[in-house]
Design a protein around this motif. Structure first.
Motif, PDB file in Angstrom:
ATOM      1  N   GLY A  15       0.811  -1.208   0.000  1.00 20.25           N
ATOM      2  CA  GLY A  15       0.000   0.000   0.000  1.00 20.25           C
ATOM      3  C   GLY A  15       0.842   1.254   0.000  1.00 20.25           C
ATOM      4  O   GLY A  15       2.063   1.217  -0.185  1.00 20.25           O
ATOM      5  N   ILE A  16       0.166   2.389   0.222  1.00 20.90           N
ATOM      6  CA  ILE A  16       0.826   3.699   0.242  1.00 20.90           C
ATOM      7  C   ILE A  16       0.987   4.145   1.686  1.00 20.90           C
ATOM      8  O   ILE A  16       0.029   4.145   2.460  1.00 20.90           O
TER       9      ILE A  16
ATOM     10  N   THR B 117      -5.481 -12.248 -11.485  1.00 21.22           N
ATOM     11  CA  THR B 117      -4.161 -12.066 -10.887  1.00 21.22           C
ATOM     12  C   THR B 117      -4.141 -10.790 -10.064  1.00 21.22           C
ATOM     13  O   THR B 117      -4.922  -9.857 -10.330  1.00 21.22           O
ATOM     14  N   ASP B 118      -3.259 -10.736  -9.067  1.00 23.03           N
ATOM     15  CA  ASP B 118      -3.019  -9.507  -8.314  1.00 23.03           C
ATOM     16  C   ASP B 118      -1.887  -8.685  -8.919  1.00 23.03           C
ATOM     17  O   ASP B 118      -1.562  -7.607  -8.407  1.00 23.03           O
ATOM     18  N   ARG B 119      -1.280  -9.175 -10.002  1.00 26.47           N
ATOM     19  CA  ARG B 119      -0.151  -8.482 -10.629  1.00 26.47           C
ATOM     20  C   ARG B 119      -0.670  -7.556 -11.739  1.00 26.47           C
ATOM     21  O   ARG B 119      -0.435  -7.772 -12.924  1.00 26.47           O
ATOM     22  N   VAL B 120      -1.405  -6.515 -11.328  1.00 22.25           N
ATOM     23  CA  VAL B 120      -2.010  -5.601 -12.303  1.00 22.25           C
ATOM     24  C   VAL B 120      -1.731  -4.135 -11.985  1.00 22.25           C
ATOM     25  O   VAL B 120      -2.317  -3.246 -12.599  1.00 22.25           O
ATOM     26  N   ASN B 121      -0.842  -3.862 -11.033  1.00 20.24           N
ATOM     27  CA  ASN B 121      -0.537  -2.459 -10.727  1.00 20.24           C
ATOM     28  C   ASN B 121       0.028  -1.749 -11.955  1.00 20.24           C
ATOM     29  O   ASN B 121       0.912  -2.265 -12.639  1.00 20.24           O
ATOM     30  N   GLY B 122      -0.488  -0.562 -12.219  1.00 20.00           N
ATOM     31  CA  GLY B 122       0.013   0.229 -13.334  1.00 20.00           C
ATOM     32  C   GLY B 122      -0.602  -0.105 -14.672  1.00 20.00           C
ATOM     33  O   GLY B 122      -0.149   0.416 -15.701  1.00 20.00           O
TER      34      GLY B 122
ATOM     35  N   LYS C 168       2.601  -8.542  -2.386  1.00 19.15           N
ATOM     36  CA  LYS C 168       1.150  -8.527  -2.490  1.00 19.15           C
ATOM     37  C   LYS C 168       0.713  -8.100  -3.890  1.00 19.15           C
ATOM     38  O   LYS C 168       0.717  -8.903  -4.802  1.00 19.15           O
ATOM     39  N   TYR C 169       0.356  -6.830  -4.067  1.00 21.79           N
ATOM     40  CA  TYR C 169      -0.164  -6.370  -5.360  1.00 21.79           C
ATOM     41  C   TYR C 169       0.998  -5.915  -6.234  1.00 21.79           C
ATOM     42  O   TYR C 169       1.556  -4.834  -6.027  1.00 21.79           O
ATOM     43  N   GLY C 170       1.356  -6.713  -7.205  1.00 21.78           N
ATOM     44  CA  GLY C 170       2.571  -6.460  -7.967  1.00 21.78           C
ATOM     45  C   GLY C 170       2.342  -5.766  -9.291  1.00 21.78           C
ATOM     46  O   GLY C 170       1.210  -5.565  -9.740  1.00 21.78           O
TER      47      GLY C 170
END
Length: 268
Positions: free
Chosen positions: A50-51, A209-214, A257-259
């Motif tokens: 997180g931030i 998937t949790d690999r969706v940042n950006g 976590k969220y990649g």
């Protein structure tokens, strides 16, 4: 000769873990063979959990970044990312109007793909009234489109109506990204409405998937890169859709976590 290589700029915040914001944009620019620059509007301290902290850049510093780039480079296209408040949006709009940075791709970071609001009301209204009319291409997600045009989208016809309303608001070309609805989803369909009135759908398998940042940053950055290489808007959007699909499908394990997505999976 100076400035022959295609050059682009992202006007966005810095994400310290590199998964989103201007870092995701710069990764995309690099893999799409354009030279990427940045105008930093904010800085975020965060990681895959997180931030933890954030701060905005002073407006006089943002002004100088615009001036410094305009005085030296020949920018062929630009994009915006998250602009945190009304003052910042007004500043970016005023600066963009005084320089020649080519067509503007607006990623209207308003609502998450799951429906959580990211902007306060005053900032949202400023974005809708001041920034949207500058967009050569606008790329809202499903919830952002609903918020921007103040309507509920339930059918394909509703989606097209929303896109036409965004045209009326001043955006020349519109890509509304399809909803991410539930665990049983197998497909994502995005609607594109071009300036000439042509519309079409882009479909791809939904990847759980949790690999969706950006993802949204990278989509809009890829469109920006392709426009700088003189691709048509239709070509740029189609390439960008393929780019993010492949980048999501070929995961990299970065963070707990969220990649991030894998920008290097789609290179040509």
């Amino acid at each position: 000769m100076a400035n022959e290589f295609p050059q682009v700029v992202t006007i966005a915040g810095s994400d310290s873990d590199g998964s989103a914001g201007l870092q995701a944009d710069l990764n995309t620019f690099f893999t799409r063979n354009v030279y990427g620059m940045s105008i930093v509007t904010a800085c975020v301290a965060g990681n895959s959990y997180g931030i933890q902290a954030s701060t905005s850049m002073p407006t006089d510093f943002i002004n100088q970044q615009f001036t410094s780039l305009a005085d030296d480079f020949d920018l062929k296209a630009a994009k915006t990312g998250m602009l945190a408040d009304a003052e910042l949006i007004n500043n970016v709009v005023a600066n963009y109007k005084r320089v020649d940075f080519g067509p503007l791709v607006v990623d209207p970071v308003i609502v998450t793909k799951h429906g959580a609001m990211l902007l306060e009301t005053a900032a949202f209204e400023t974005l809708r009234e001041q920034l949207v009319p500058l967009a050569a291409v606008i790329t809202p997600n499903f919830f952002e489109a609903q918020k921007l045009v103040d309507m509920v989208i339930e059918t394909d016809e509703d989606m097209l109506t929303a896109a036409k309303k965004l045209h009326t608001m001043g955006a020349k070309n519109v890509m509304i990204k399809g909803q991410h609805s539930d665990a049983d989803q197998t497909e994502v369909r995005d609607l594109v409405l071009l300036e000439n009135g042509e519309h079409f759908w882009l479909s791809a398998p939904y990847i759980h998937t949790d690999r969706v940042n950006g993802t949204g940053d990278s989509l809009s950055a890829c469109i920006t890169a392709e426009l700088a290489k003189d691709k048509s808007v239709k070509e740029a959007i189609t390439i960008a859709k393929q780019y993010v699909n492949v980048s999501i499908a070929n995961q990299i394990e970065v963070g707990h976590k969220y990649g991030p997505i894998n920008h290097w999976a789609y290179m040509d």
